[in-house]
Write a protein that holds these residues in place. Structure first.
Motif, PDB file in Angstrom:
ATOM      1  N   LYS A 231       0.259  -3.764 -17.750  1.00  0.00           N
ATOM      2  CA  LYS A 231      -0.972  -3.945 -17.954  1.00  0.00           C
ATOM      3  C   LYS A 231      -1.359  -5.568 -18.197  1.00  0.00           C
TER       4      LYS A 231
ATOM      5  N   GLN B 191       4.043   1.149 -15.256  1.00  0.00           N
ATOM      6  CA  GLN B 191       2.693   0.580 -15.658  1.00  0.00           C
ATOM      7  C   GLN B 191       2.721  -0.524 -16.047  1.00  0.00           C
TER       8      GLN B 191
ATOM      9  N   TYR C  94       3.816  -9.062 -19.700  1.00  0.00           N
ATOM     10  CA  TYR C  94       2.581  -8.205 -19.604  1.00  0.00           C
ATOM     11  C   TYR C  94       3.283  -7.083 -20.481  1.00  0.00           C
TER      12      TYR C  94
ATOM     13  N   GLY D 102      -2.609  -1.789 -11.320  1.00  0.00           N
ATOM     14  CA  GLY D 102      -1.833  -1.981 -12.958  1.00  0.00           C
ATOM     15  C   GLY D 102      -0.211  -1.376 -12.608  1.00  0.00           C
TER      16      GLY D 102
END
Length: 203
Positions: free
Chosen positions: A138, A136, A194, A169
């Motif tokens: 973001k 993941q 990130y 994402g």
């Protein structure tokens, strides 16, 4: 009060730069060898349409004022009028307008500034050692962000492919489990600045 075209150009250029900051910052971080906080300009993304609108409006106003002034000067047919300097010429106005528009379009071609990693195809290796992990991620806002993540993870030995999507994402990585581990992949992805985590597999 009438604003000079030069001041309008500065405003338009600044707005264009801010509109593309979320994609320019990661590239600058990569070129400068600085990672981390500089990539965290994703907060600019929600304001991008407004900043783009301001840029276009300000540039249009600057051109309108410049052409109107030229028309007025031609109408009065003043003799002996000094030739405008380069900074007050249409060439300078055109140059700044082009730079501003290139900045606005930067997210569309940002990926071209990242080196393509030459990774082996997963089909050419023994499937017993081929595994995949989903991250993941973001904070990504454009294709340039995807390229940034792909390049950083692609540097690792044993990584066959990296498929990153800023819209979802996430990033899906296929790798050789004998050469690289998920935590190493996670650490490489976090170098981009990130917010990255390994996605929990649903039972």
């Amino acid at each position: 009060m009438r604003t000079s075209p030069t001041k309008l150009l500065g405003t338009g250029l600044l707005a264009a730069l801010l509109a593309s900051l979320c994609c320019i910052a990661p590239l600058l971080a990569l070129v400068g060898g600085v990672t981390g906080a500089i990539s965290a300009f994703g907060w600019v993304e929600p304001f991008r349409p407004y900043l783009a609108g301001i840029t276009v409006a300000v540039l249009a106003l600057a051109w309108y004022q410049r052409l109107k002034a030229e028309k007025s000067a031609a109408a009065c047919a003043c003799e002996g009028k000094a030739k405008p300097t380069f900074w007050k010429s249409n060439k300078f106005l055109l140059a700044v307008s082009c730079v501003a528009l290139l900045l606005l379009a930067f997210p569309e071609y940002a990926g071209a500034f990242y080196k393509q990693q030459h990774v082996a195809k997963a089909a050419n290796v023994q499937t017993d050692f081929t595994q995949s992990v989903k991250l993941q991620v973001k904070g990504m806002t454009c294709a340039g962000c995807e390229a940034h993540v792909n390049q950083e993870i692609g540097k690792l030995p044993g990584v066959f492919s990296v498929s990153t999507s800023y819209e979802k994402g996430s990033a899906v990585i296929k790798y050789d489990s004998t050469k690289v581990k998920p935590m190493q992949i996670l650490q490489a992805a976090r170098k981009t600045g990130y917010l990255v985590a390994i996605e929990d597999k649903k039972p």
